[in-house]
Motif scaffolding. Sequence first.
Motif, PDB file in Angstrom:
ATOM      1  N   LYS A 408       0.794  -1.113  -0.159  1.00  0.00           N
ATOM      2  CA  LYS A 408      -0.116  -0.056   0.026  1.00  0.00           C
ATOM      3  C   LYS A 408       0.935   1.191   0.012  1.00  0.00           C
ATOM      4  N   ASN A 409       1.518   1.518  -1.144  1.00  0.00           N
ATOM      5  CA  ASN A 409       2.323   2.702  -1.333  1.00  0.00           C
ATOM      6  C   ASN A 409       1.960   3.478  -2.371  1.00  0.00           C
ATOM      7  N   ASP A 410       2.821   4.456  -2.827  1.00  0.00           N
ATOM      8  CA  ASP A 410       2.311   5.275  -3.678  1.00  0.00           C
ATOM      9  C   ASP A 410       2.011   4.790  -5.217  1.00  0.00           C
ATOM     10  N   THR A 411       2.417   3.654  -5.392  1.00  0.00           N
ATOM     11  CA  THR A 411       2.061   3.090  -6.802  1.00  0.00           C
ATOM     12  C   THR A 411       0.925   2.164  -6.727  1.00  0.00           C
ATOM     13  N   GLN A 414      -1.818   3.090  -9.252  1.00  0.00           N
ATOM     14  CA  GLN A 414      -1.444   3.324 -10.730  1.00  0.00           C
ATOM     15  C   GLN A 414      -1.825   2.169 -11.454  1.00  0.00           C
ATOM     16  N   GLY A 435       1.603   7.806 -13.874  1.00  0.00           N
ATOM     17  CA  GLY A 435       2.992   7.642 -13.016  1.00  0.00           C
ATOM     18  C   GLY A 435       3.754   6.477 -13.642  1.00  0.00           C
ATOM     19  N   SER A 459      -1.349  13.107 -13.073  1.00  0.00           N
ATOM     20  CA  SER A 459      -0.713  13.353 -12.282  1.00  0.00           C
ATOM     21  C   SER A 459      -0.476  15.033 -12.215  1.00  0.00           C
TER      22      SER A 459
END
Length: 782
Positions: A408-411, A414, A435, A459
């Motif tokens: 569960k991170n920034d990507t 995406q 991204g 973005s």
Amino acid sequence: MASTMKKTPTFFLLSLLLLLPLLASCAKRQVYIVYFGEHSGEKTLDEIEETHHSYLFSVKETEEEARSSLLYSYKNSINGFAAVLTADEASKLSELEEVVSVFRSEPSKYSLQTTRSWEFVGLDEGEKWNHMKRDDLLLKARYGKQVIVGLLDNGVWPESRSFRDEGMGHIPKSWKGICQSGDSFNSSNCNRKLIGARYYLKGYEQYYGPLNTSLDYRSPRDKDGHGTHTSSTVGGRRVHNASALGGFARGTASGGAPLVHLAIYKVCWAIPGQGKEEGNTCFAEDMLAAIDDAIGDGVHVLSISIGTYEPTFYTEDGISIGALHAIKKNIVVACSAGNSGPAPSTLSNPAPWIITVGASSVDRAFVASLLLGNGMKIEGQTVTPYKLEEKMYPLVYAAQVVGPNVPKNDTAGQCLPGSLSPEKAKGKIVMCLRGNGSRVGKGEEVRRAGGIGFILGNSPANGAELTADAHVLPATAVASDSAIKILKYINSTKKPMAYISPARTVLDRKPAPFMASFTSRGPNTITPDILKPDITGPGLNILAAWSGASSPTKLADDKRVVEYNILSGTSMSCPHVGAAAALLKAIHPTWTSAAIRSALITSAGLNNNLGKPITDASGHPATPFQYGSGHLRPSKAADPGLVYDASYSEYLLFLCYHGVTKFDPSFKCPKSPPTPNNLNYPSLAISKLNGTVTVKRTVTNVGGGGKSVYFSSVKPPIGFSVKVSPPILFFHHVGQKKSFTITVKAETEAETTIGKDEYAFGWLTWSDGVHIVRSPMAVSLA
């Protein structure tokens, strides 16, 4: 257990020792380009190749090894060779007096820079488009008749209706090229439109091994679509009732110069183990061989939609080297600025002998609105032909429906391959953020997971620029501000719902053009005192011909076939400028390539169709580091009034300043070569100004009347004063040259208005009441 542990290190070391000779031999197998600059003109082609062999023999143990190591011997105009060398052998050759440069081929250094647009570039500032103006230009240029445009790309689909040759007339007598046979391609695939086709892959195969013919054709045939798209943008015939999949952008498809002859040089290839949607690769040694052949074949213009991932010095850049040799033969070279924006200092192809082209929009959109459950309506764009049944559907953010093993991170939001959970995504509209990964690949992942529809959220870097893709399911792309609104709505309710409307083509959109966020930016990091890019042209959502062996998304699982497709990139804007250069070449066959470049630059437009200065997609003011001199206006360029001409020897002086003293054996560098900002360029950049700088420029009168008086006007960069001397130029005949100086001085308050490493922009304009000859200026403080 203990005894096993003791044996393992011994076995490992023994294996490693056995591998060392193999590893050493692998390290040796690297391609280097050994470059000598110009030919002396004293040797035959065979003698040149023998000379190249003798250089290799001087560092190899046997003559057989020397001959087998040679990939290319460049003989037509470029003097050099590409060979498999060790670092030590390359170093020895680089120490020779006559060698200009030795540089290693880098496998990921170069890549391709991925109708209505031609109508749009005829738009005059503050005026409605007048069809006669473009038709007048085409008539004057005879639609590009007898001009040959060469394209370095990834091939061509010759069966496209855009390459018919009815009414083309004879092939120019000056043409010396060939139609090279190969997989699914032979001489019958060439005609009076496609007059030549070649392919180059020795460098590619040296690195990757033999070409996998399921990935690409071992021939000039295009299995990707990109090369067919760019070549038809330059010189495709008029094809009525053409459209993208789903009927989008329907109308007459035409290249900018529909009667030019096209020569195809295939230098870019599919990357093994990677999807075509992720791009191709192009090797410097293959491109140099292609440009060397193109010069010998007799092309008049080269359009090269290829760029580097990072700026490269001129004598270590295959495109830059090849382009300078082309310029000596008066060939115009247009190249992509690159797709690495919006970050500054990212542009490719900064050499002053190249026309460097940025990308901007046209006045057409493919609108697919998104209706949210709270009644909010958000505009998006797409060219997917797929439609939803008219009802509301569950809406989720991708990060809410990822698989259990996805971090569960920034990507997470995406929609990267394999990230979504089919149990959670099935039957829902999934919102994915841009991204990492390709835009169309995100749609493919939503489809794989059983999603019913797909929203692609920009973005902040992409802002409001919307790229229309032929997604594999119902979809729309939305601006970054809209993406934030959608996410807020999703988080505000337990059961978010949405519906994506079918897309429709909308013309005369305002404002247009605006700069694409992806277009690479200045300042020029190789020579900050040369302003780049030079110009911008249509590069966002451009319709052109496509390969019958590729789908509109290029995804492996997409089995759709199209005749025409919509694509975005500086790859698309470059052939617009290439075509305009071809038309100017037809009208003014005696003009130098520098004169043609100057005409295009000084006639470019600064305003959008609202009569206001060009902005980026989010409405913020754009600068010359994005658009150069402005938006392409071919009809104005045909009669520019004055041109800033430059000779081949002036480019050699430019290289002398940079320490390149052995490029041409017949040219001797002076002790104090002129500074780069004194090159007779149609723009001005002064970096790190300390006090006052005076530069010289010379203009040539090319106006039809002969006698004319030009008055200068200056809009100085904020914080600087600019003085032009003399401020008035009197001309008595066509061809007359007049010189003037530009003195730029930092004002006392400059330090308080301009930050460190920041640039201020201004304009110098010459006008005789009929012609407007405009040059951008960029200045920074020391």
